[in-house]
Design a protein around this motif. Structure first.
Motif, PDB file in Angstrom:
ATOM      1  N   VAL A 231       0.854  -1.191   0.000  1.00  0.00           N
ATOM      2  CA  VAL A 231       0.000   0.000   0.000  1.00  0.00           C
ATOM      3  C   VAL A 231       0.888   1.239   0.000  1.00  0.00           C
ATOM      4  O   VAL A 231       1.827   1.342   0.797  1.00  0.00           O
ATOM      5  CB  VAL A 231      -0.928   0.022   1.233  1.00  0.00           C
ATOM      6  N   CYS A 232       0.614   2.160  -0.913  1.00  0.00           N
ATOM      7  CA  CYS A 232       1.325   3.433  -0.965  1.00  0.00           C
ATOM      8  C   CYS A 232       0.307   4.556  -0.864  1.00  0.00           C
ATOM      9  O   CYS A 232      -0.765   4.474  -1.472  1.00  0.00           O
ATOM     10  CB  CYS A 232       2.088   3.577  -2.279  1.00  0.00           C
ATOM     11  N   MET A 233       0.642   5.592  -0.124  1.00  0.00           N
ATOM     12  CA  MET A 233      -0.274   6.724  -0.008  1.00  0.00           C
ATOM     13  C   MET A 233       0.057   7.777  -1.050  1.00  0.00           C
ATOM     14  O   MET A 233       1.208   8.226  -1.158  1.00  0.00           O
ATOM     15  CB  MET A 233      -0.232   7.325   1.392  1.00  0.00           C
ATOM     16  N   ASP A 234      -0.936   8.141  -1.813  1.00  0.00           N
ATOM     17  CA  ASP A 234      -0.781   9.118  -2.883  1.00  0.00           C
ATOM     18  C   ASP A 234      -0.241  10.440  -2.335  1.00  0.00           C
ATOM     19  O   ASP A 234      -0.799  11.016  -1.409  1.00  0.00           O
ATOM     20  CB  ASP A 234      -2.146   9.347  -3.543  1.00  0.00           C
ATOM     21  N   GLY A 235       0.887  10.883  -2.894  1.00  0.00           N
ATOM     22  CA  GLY A 235       1.484  12.141  -2.486  1.00  0.00           C
ATOM     23  C   GLY A 235       2.309  12.076  -1.217  1.00  0.00           C
ATOM     24  O   GLY A 235       2.829  13.106  -0.772  1.00  0.00           O
ATOM     25  N   ARG A 236       2.470  10.883  -0.661  1.00  0.00           N
ATOM     26  CA  ARG A 236       3.231  10.753   0.587  1.00  0.00           C
ATOM     27  C   ARG A 236       4.388   9.764   0.455  1.00  0.00           C
ATOM     28  O   ARG A 236       5.526  10.079   0.817  1.00  0.00           O
ATOM     29  CB  ARG A 236       2.302  10.321   1.720  1.00  0.00           C
ATOM     30  N   THR A 237       4.107   8.566  -0.024  1.00  0.00           N
ATOM     31  CA  THR A 237       5.167   7.579  -0.214  1.00  0.00           C
ATOM     32  C   THR A 237       6.150   8.087  -1.272  1.00  0.00           C
ATOM     33  O   THR A 237       5.737   8.591  -2.314  1.00  0.00           O
ATOM     34  CB  THR A 237       4.584   6.237  -0.700  1.00  0.00           C
ATOM     35  N   THR A 238       7.441   7.954  -1.016  1.00  0.00           N
ATOM     36  CA  THR A 238       8.416   8.410  -2.000  1.00  0.00           C
ATOM     37  C   THR A 238       8.729   7.297  -3.001  1.00  0.00           C
ATOM     38  O   THR A 238       8.651   6.117  -2.681  1.00  0.00           O
ATOM     39  CB  THR A 238       9.728   8.857  -1.334  1.00  0.00           C
ATOM     40  N   ARG A 239       9.065   7.709  -4.205  1.00  0.00           N
ATOM     41  CA  ARG A 239       9.405   6.749  -5.255  1.00  0.00           C
ATOM     42  C   ARG A 239      10.629   5.918  -4.868  1.00  0.00           C
ATOM     43  O   ARG A 239      10.669   4.718  -5.102  1.00  0.00           O
ATOM     44  CB  ARG A 239       9.672   7.482  -6.574  1.00  0.00           C
ATOM     45  N   SER A 240      11.619   6.573  -4.285  1.00  0.00           N
ATOM     46  CA  SER A 240      12.846   5.858  -3.913  1.00  0.00           C
ATOM     47  C   SER A 240      12.561   4.784  -2.868  1.00  0.00           C
ATOM     48  O   SER A 240      13.073   3.659  -2.967  1.00  0.00           O
ATOM     49  CB  SER A 240      13.902   6.848  -3.388  1.00  0.00           C
ATOM     50  N   ASP A 241      11.736   5.105  -1.873  1.00  0.00           N
ATOM     51  CA  ASP A 241      11.385   4.117  -0.852  1.00  0.00           C
ATOM     52  C   ASP A 241      10.597   2.956  -1.465  1.00  0.00           C
ATOM     53  O   ASP A 241      10.839   1.789  -1.153  1.00  0.00           O
ATOM     54  CB  ASP A 241      10.547   4.760   0.265  1.00  0.00           C
ATOM     55  N   LEU A 242       9.627   3.271  -2.330  1.00  0.00           N
ATOM     56  CA  LEU A 242       8.815   2.237  -2.962  1.00  0.00           C
ATOM     57  C   LEU A 242       9.673   1.287  -3.793  1.00  0.00           C
ATOM     58  O   LEU A 242       9.537   0.066  -3.699  1.00  0.00           O
ATOM     59  CB  LEU A 242       7.740   2.883  -3.839  1.00  0.00           C
ATOM     60  N   LEU A 243      10.562   1.841  -4.597  1.00  0.00           N
ATOM     61  CA  LEU A 243      11.403   1.002  -5.448  1.00  0.00           C
ATOM     62  C   LEU A 243      12.386   0.176  -4.624  1.00  0.00           C
ATOM     63  O   LEU A 243      12.672  -0.979  -4.962  1.00  0.00           O
ATOM     64  CB  LEU A 243      12.145   1.875  -6.461  1.00  0.00           C
ATOM     65  N   ASP A 244      12.884   0.744  -3.528  1.00  0.00           N
ATOM     66  CA  ASP A 244      13.789  -0.010  -2.642  1.00  0.00           C
ATOM     67  C   ASP A 244      13.076  -1.217  -2.038  1.00  0.00           C
ATOM     68  O   ASP A 244      13.612  -2.331  -2.011  1.00  0.00           O
ATOM     69  CB  ASP A 244      14.313   0.892  -1.511  1.00  0.00           C
ATOM     70  N   VAL A 245      11.846  -1.008  -1.553  1.00  0.00           N
ATOM     71  CA  VAL A 245      11.096  -2.095  -0.919  1.00  0.00           C
ATOM     72  C   VAL A 245      10.690  -3.149  -1.945  1.00  0.00           C
ATOM     73  O   VAL A 245      10.787  -4.355  -1.672  1.00  0.00           O
ATOM     74  CB  VAL A 245       9.849  -1.542  -0.193  1.00  0.00           C
ATOM     75  N   SER A 246      10.248  -2.715  -3.128  1.00  0.00           N
ATOM     76  CA  SER A 246       9.873  -3.696  -4.153  1.00  0.00           C
ATOM     77  C   SER A 246      11.074  -4.525  -4.576  1.00  0.00           C
ATOM     78  O   SER A 246      10.951  -5.723  -4.831  1.00  0.00           O
ATOM     79  CB  SER A 246       9.243  -2.993  -5.362  1.00  0.00           C
ATOM     80  N   ASP A 247      12.257  -3.906  -4.615  1.00  0.00           N
ATOM     81  CA  ASP A 247      13.480  -4.650  -4.924  1.00  0.00           C
ATOM     82  C   ASP A 247      13.811  -5.655  -3.817  1.00  0.00           C
ATOM     83  O   ASP A 247      14.250  -6.782  -4.090  1.00  0.00           O
ATOM     84  CB  ASP A 247      14.660  -3.695  -5.111  1.00  0.00           C
ATOM     85  N   ASP A 248      13.592  -5.246  -2.555  1.00  0.00           N
ATOM     86  CA  ASP A 248      13.830  -6.155  -1.421  1.00  0.00           C
ATOM     87  C   ASP A 248      12.923  -7.382  -1.519  1.00  0.00           C
ATOM     88  O   ASP A 248      13.369  -8.513  -1.269  1.00  0.00           O
ATOM     89  CB  ASP A 248      13.568  -5.426  -0.093  1.00  0.00           C
ATOM     90  N   LEU A 249      11.658  -7.163  -1.871  1.00  0.00           N
ATOM     91  CA  LEU A 249      10.716  -8.277  -2.000  1.00  0.00           C
ATOM     92  C   LEU A 249      11.131  -9.221  -3.129  1.00  0.00           C
ATOM     93  O   LEU A 249      11.067 -10.445  -2.999  1.00  0.00           O
ATOM     94  CB  LEU A 249       9.304  -7.747  -2.258  1.00  0.00           C
ATOM     95  N   LYS A 250      11.570  -8.641  -4.232  1.00  0.00           N
ATOM     96  CA  LYS A 250      11.992  -9.466  -5.361  1.00  0.00           C
ATOM     97  C   LYS A 250      13.245 -10.262  -5.024  1.00  0.00           C
ATOM     98  O   LYS A 250      13.378 -11.436  -5.406  1.00  0.00           O
ATOM     99  CB  LYS A 250      12.227  -8.581  -6.589  1.00  0.00           C
ATOM    100  N   ARG A 251      14.188  -9.636  -4.302  1.00  0.00           N
ATOM    101  CA  ARG A 251      15.416 -10.353  -3.905  1.00  0.00           C
ATOM    102  C   ARG A 251      15.100 -11.502  -2.952  1.00  0.00           C
ATOM    103  O   ARG A 251      15.795 -12.522  -2.950  1.00  0.00           O
ATOM    104  CB  ARG A 251      16.402  -9.382  -3.249  1.00  0.00           C
ATOM    105  N   ALA A 252      14.046 -11.320  -2.147  1.00  0.00           N
ATOM    106  CA  ALA A 252      13.644 -12.381  -1.212  1.00  0.00           C
ATOM    107  C   ALA A 252      12.785 -13.435  -1.897  1.00  0.00           C
ATOM    108  O   ALA A 252      12.307 -14.361  -1.245  1.00  0.00           O
ATOM    109  CB  ALA A 252      12.886 -11.770  -0.040  1.00  0.00           C
TER     110      ALA A 252
END
Length: 301
Positions: A231-252
């Motif tokens: 879940v990402c909040m529109d206008g609040r979640t940063t792109r860098s944080d989102l991409l970092d977490v999605s990469d972490d999930l993919k690596r796992a």
């Protein structure tokens, strides 16, 4: 002369400040091109609902305001999840967020209620062993929760840990006591055994995970689920944080399904009008709301 120049200087200054704010703003904002820009699937678009944000108002919008835009968005998310798992069949889903206070528990609770309303036998488990608040959303006591069940290795019956709700077909296991080592408990053999036993008793099991940013809890808990959504909040979640977490999930090697955009100002009426037409047509054909028909109708949900 100075008075003549002053308005232009003011306009230039305001424009420059606005440009700098826009240029350095890294927050994720919903747009039709967002999926291509981020190269991350957008599986849900939850529109803003003012009434649910008022103090004292129930967060279960799909129950209390079934015709609201937010409720339609939740049902559209349910449909998207059905389409994305049409071959495999979705039996379990973990929803986390990038950071805290982005609406994961709100989305997860309403999605669980939407599945139950569609005839599924649903279990919602609070896997956020640090600050989980599902017990508050559903008005339940937090005694004998998920952490207690995992710690009590002698417990063979889970009856006292599973709590009924006012929504037919929906059960909840609350967070329980806050342990000092959540990720270790979630990664234990005991946790895997308990979750597998619970899955066998329900059509679908939904997990409310801790935020992924800086914590490993949801990465560890992702092994319980057929799919993981952020879940990402529109206008609040940063792109860098989102991409970092999605990469972490993919690596796992987590089964990352995509992103649910929350608190969007406006999506467009055609999106929900089409969904309403499709859902009503399928309900008539499949007897969708008959109790026990949920599992068979998952792809159309």
């Amino acid at each position: 002369r100075d008075l003549a120049i002053a308005p232009f200087v003011g306009i230039f200054g305001v424009t420059a400040i606005a440009f700098l704010i826009f240029y350095f703003d890294d927050s994720v904002k919903y747009s039709k091109n967002l999926e291509k820009e981020l190269n991350v699937p957008i599986i849900g678009k939850i529109v803003r609902n003012g009434a649910a944000n008022k103090k004292g108002e129930s967060e279960l919008v799909v129950v209390n305001m079934p015709k609201a835009g937010t409720s339609e968005a939740i049902r559209a998310l349910r449909a998207n999840l059905g389409f994305s798992s049409i071959d495999k069949g979705l039996k379990s889903l973990l929803i986390s967020s990038v950071n805290a206070s982005e609406g994961k528990s709100f989305v997860r609770s309403n999605l669980a209620a939407a599945y139950a309303q569609a005839g599924f036998k649903v279990l919602l488990i609070d896997c956020d062993l640090r600050k989980g608040r599902l017990h508050r959303i559903f008005g339940l006591k937090n005694k004998d929760g998920f952490s207690n069940l995992l710690i009590d290795s002698r417990a063979k019956s889970y009856k006292k840990y599973i709590k009924d709700t006012d929504i037919e077909g929906l059960d909840v296991i609350t967070r329980g006591v806050c342990p000092p080592n959540p990720s270790e408990i979630l990664g234990s053999n005991r946790a895997e055994e308990v979750v597998n036993n619970l899955k066998a008793k329900y059509d679908i099991v939904l997990f409310d995970g801790a935020p992924c940013g800086g914590l490993s809890d949801s990465i560890v808990a992702s092994r319980f689920a057929d799919a993981v959504a952020l879940v990402c909040m529109d206008g609040r979640t940063t792109r860098s944080d989102l991409l970092d977490v999605s990469d972490d999930l993919k690596r796992a090697d987590a089964p990352f399904a995509g992103v649910i955009m929350n608190n969007i100002k406006h999506v467009g009426s055609n999106y929900y009008n089409y969904y309403n037409y499709y859902e009503k047509d399928n309900h008539k054909k499949a007897g969708f709301f008959k109790r026990g028909a949920g599992a068979e109708a998952l792809a159309a949900a």
